[in-house]
Design a protein around this motif. Structure first.
Motif, PDB file in Angstrom:
ATOM      1  N   ILE A  40      -2.385  -0.026  -9.247  1.00 34.25           N
ATOM      2  CA  ILE A  40      -0.977   0.272  -9.001  1.00 34.25           C
ATOM      3  C   ILE A  40      -0.812   0.809  -7.584  1.00 34.25           C
ATOM      4  O   ILE A  40       0.105   0.416  -6.862  1.00 34.25           O
ATOM      5  N   ASN A  41      -1.717   1.705  -7.180  1.00 37.85           N
ATOM      6  CA  ASN A  41      -1.690   2.220  -5.803  1.00 37.85           C
ATOM      7  C   ASN A  41      -1.789   1.081  -4.800  1.00 37.85           C
ATOM      8  O   ASN A  41      -1.056   1.046  -3.810  1.00 37.85           O
ATOM      9  N   TYR A  42      -2.701   0.157  -5.042  1.00 39.80           N
ATOM     10  CA  TYR A  42      -2.894  -0.979  -4.138  1.00 39.80           C
ATOM     11  C   TYR A  42      -1.596  -1.774  -3.999  1.00 39.80           C
ATOM     12  O   TYR A  42      -1.166  -2.100  -2.893  1.00 39.80           O
ATOM     13  N   VAL A  43      -0.969  -2.079  -5.113  1.00 38.61           N
ATOM     14  CA  VAL A  43       0.276  -2.856  -5.086  1.00 38.61           C
ATOM     15  C   VAL A  43       1.349  -2.112  -4.300  1.00 38.61           C
ATOM     16  O   VAL A  43       2.020  -2.690  -3.435  1.00 38.61           O
ATOM     17  N   ILE A  44       1.509  -0.843  -4.564  1.00 33.52           N
ATOM     18  CA  ILE A  44       2.544  -0.067  -3.882  1.00 33.52           C
ATOM     19  C   ILE A  44       2.250   0.046  -2.390  1.00 33.52           C
ATOM     20  O   ILE A  44       3.143  -0.134  -1.558  1.00 33.52           O
ATOM     21  N   ASN A  45       0.997   0.306  -2.040  1.00 32.40           N
ATOM     22  CA  ASN A  45       0.632   0.487  -0.633  1.00 32.40           C
ATOM     23  C   ASN A  45       0.678  -0.791   0.180  1.00 32.40           C
ATOM     24  O   ASN A  45       0.820  -0.740   1.406  1.00 32.40           O
ATOM     25  N   THR A  46       0.555  -1.946  -0.467  1.00 29.74           N
ATOM     26  CA  THR A  46       0.528  -3.200   0.282  1.00 29.74           C
ATOM     27  C   THR A  46       1.784  -4.043   0.124  1.00 29.74           C
ATOM     28  O   THR A  46       2.104  -4.842   0.991  1.00 29.74           O
ATOM     29  N   MET A  57      -2.598 -19.755 -11.196  1.00 33.15           N
ATOM     30  CA  MET A  57      -2.240 -18.550 -11.941  1.00 33.15           C
ATOM     31  C   MET A  57      -2.133 -17.363 -10.984  1.00 33.15           C
ATOM     32  O   MET A  57      -2.948 -17.198 -10.093  1.00 33.15           O
ATOM     33  N   ARG A  58      -1.118 -16.558 -11.177  1.00 35.08           N
ATOM     34  CA  ARG A  58      -0.918 -15.392 -10.328  1.00 35.08           C
ATOM     35  C   ARG A  58      -1.901 -14.288 -10.718  1.00 35.08           C
ATOM     36  O   ARG A  58      -2.281 -14.161 -11.874  1.00 35.08           O
ATOM     37  N   ASN A  59      -2.271 -13.478  -9.729  1.00 37.86           N
ATOM     38  CA  ASN A  59      -3.169 -12.369 -10.041  1.00 37.86           C
ATOM     39  C   ASN A  59      -2.364 -11.158 -10.509  1.00 37.86           C
ATOM     40  O   ASN A  59      -1.136 -11.140 -10.433  1.00 37.86           O
ATOM     41  N   ILE A  60      -3.060 -10.146 -10.965  1.00 41.05           N
ATOM     42  CA  ILE A  60      -2.408  -8.976 -11.556  1.00 41.05           C
ATOM     43  C   ILE A  60      -1.513  -8.260 -10.545  1.00 41.05           C
ATOM     44  O   ILE A  60      -0.439  -7.763 -10.894  1.00 41.05           O
ATOM     45  N   SER A  61      -1.921  -8.232  -9.281  1.00 42.97           N
ATOM     46  CA  SER A  61      -1.098  -7.590  -8.256  1.00 42.97           C
ATOM     47  C   SER A  61       0.246  -8.287  -8.113  1.00 42.97           C
ATOM     48  O   SER A  61       1.287  -7.636  -7.980  1.00 42.97           O
ATOM     49  N   ILE A  74       2.429  -7.353 -11.195  1.00 45.69           N
ATOM     50  CA  ILE A  74       2.937  -5.979 -11.099  1.00 45.69           C
ATOM     51  C   ILE A  74       4.047  -5.910 -10.052  1.00 45.69           C
ATOM     52  O   ILE A  74       5.106  -5.324 -10.290  1.00 45.69           O
ATOM     53  N   GLU A  75       3.837  -6.527  -8.900  1.00 41.73           N
ATOM     54  CA  GLU A  75       4.853  -6.550  -7.851  1.00 41.73           C
ATOM     55  C   GLU A  75       6.149  -7.180  -8.365  1.00 41.73           C
ATOM     56  O   GLU A  75       7.236  -6.625  -8.177  1.00 41.73           O
ATOM     57  N   ALA A  76       6.043  -8.322  -9.005  1.00 35.59           N
ATOM     58  CA  ALA A  76       7.229  -9.014  -9.522  1.00 35.59           C
ATOM     59  C   ALA A  76       7.960  -8.149 -10.544  1.00 35.59           C
ATOM     60  O   ALA A  76       9.196  -8.077 -10.537  1.00 35.59           O
ATOM     61  N   HIS A  77       7.201  -7.484 -11.410  1.00 38.65           N
ATOM     62  CA  HIS A  77       7.795  -6.612 -12.426  1.00 38.65           C
ATOM     63  C   HIS A  77       8.593  -5.478 -11.772  1.00 38.65           C
ATOM     64  O   HIS A  77       9.749  -5.217 -12.141  1.00 38.65           O
ATOM     65  N   LEU A  78       7.986  -4.808 -10.795  1.00 38.46           N
ATOM     66  CA  LEU A  78       8.654  -3.687 -10.135  1.00 38.46           C
ATOM     67  C   LEU A  78       9.880  -4.162  -9.345  1.00 38.46           C
ATOM     68  O   LEU A  78      10.930  -3.521  -9.377  1.00 38.46           O
ATOM     69  N   LYS A  79       9.763  -5.297  -8.667  1.00 38.92           N
ATOM     70  CA  LYS A  79      10.900  -5.829  -7.912  1.00 38.92           C
ATOM     71  C   LYS A  79      12.050  -6.200  -8.847  1.00 38.92           C
ATOM     72  O   LYS A  79      13.220  -5.996  -8.508  1.00 38.92           O
TER      73      LYS A  79
END
Length: 153
Positions: free
Chosen positions: A42-48, A1-5, A8-13
């Motif tokens: 959200i910050n974590y996803v964007i920054n990484t 199972m994928r984690n929340i990060s 979120i990344e897949a959604h934004l992409k």
């Protein structure tokens, strides 16, 4: 199972790819509400996950009307991309950024998965067993040599 990060990344992409300008403008709190997570996630996803070495430009404006704009950088040509990546990794590069550069080359279909694995293994901290900052400087030189070879291929 994928984690929340990952979700979120897949959604934004997905939003970025659907947009003709390859851009998404979001409010951090709205995305956090949508995914039932804290805004710092959200910050974590964007920054990484949306970094220059991965091919993204991020702009933010703080405050009540604030936003975060993520834009996929356009690639004019293979040689231009490689020149940009060379500038990015010089004169020193840590392993995380170097791997992101190689992953970007793979995503842009400039190298195969086999070539990406070879490159990642060649610049690994276990292979370049020197103390910092020498290790990051050597990694940069090795990666630049590989990028130049790709440019002239």
């Amino acid at each position: 199972m994928r984690n929340i990060s990952d979700v979120i990344e897949a959604h934004l992409k997905q939003i970025i790819e659907r947009n003709k300008h390859k851009t998404v403008e979001i409010k951090r709190s709205e995305i956090a509400d949508q995914f039932a997570c804290v805004p710092s996630q959200i910050n974590y996803v964007i920054n990484t996950r949306f970094t220059p070495e991965k091919g993204y430009h991020v702009e933010s404006k703080r405050g009540g009307g604030g936003y975060i704009r993520i834009q996929r950088m356009a690639v004019n040509s293979k040689n231009n991309l490689i020149d940009e990546l060379i500038d990015l990794v010089r004169p020193s590069v840590d392993q995380r950024v170097a791997v992101a550069v190689i992953e970007r080359l793979y995503e842009q279909e400039y190298i195969s998965i086999r070539e990406a694995k070879l490159m990642i293994n060649a610049i690994d901290r276990e292979v370049l067993a020197f103390k910092l900052p020498v290790r990051d400087e050597l990694r940069s030189r090795v990666l630049v040599a590989m990028l130049r070879a790709l440019k002239h291929n």
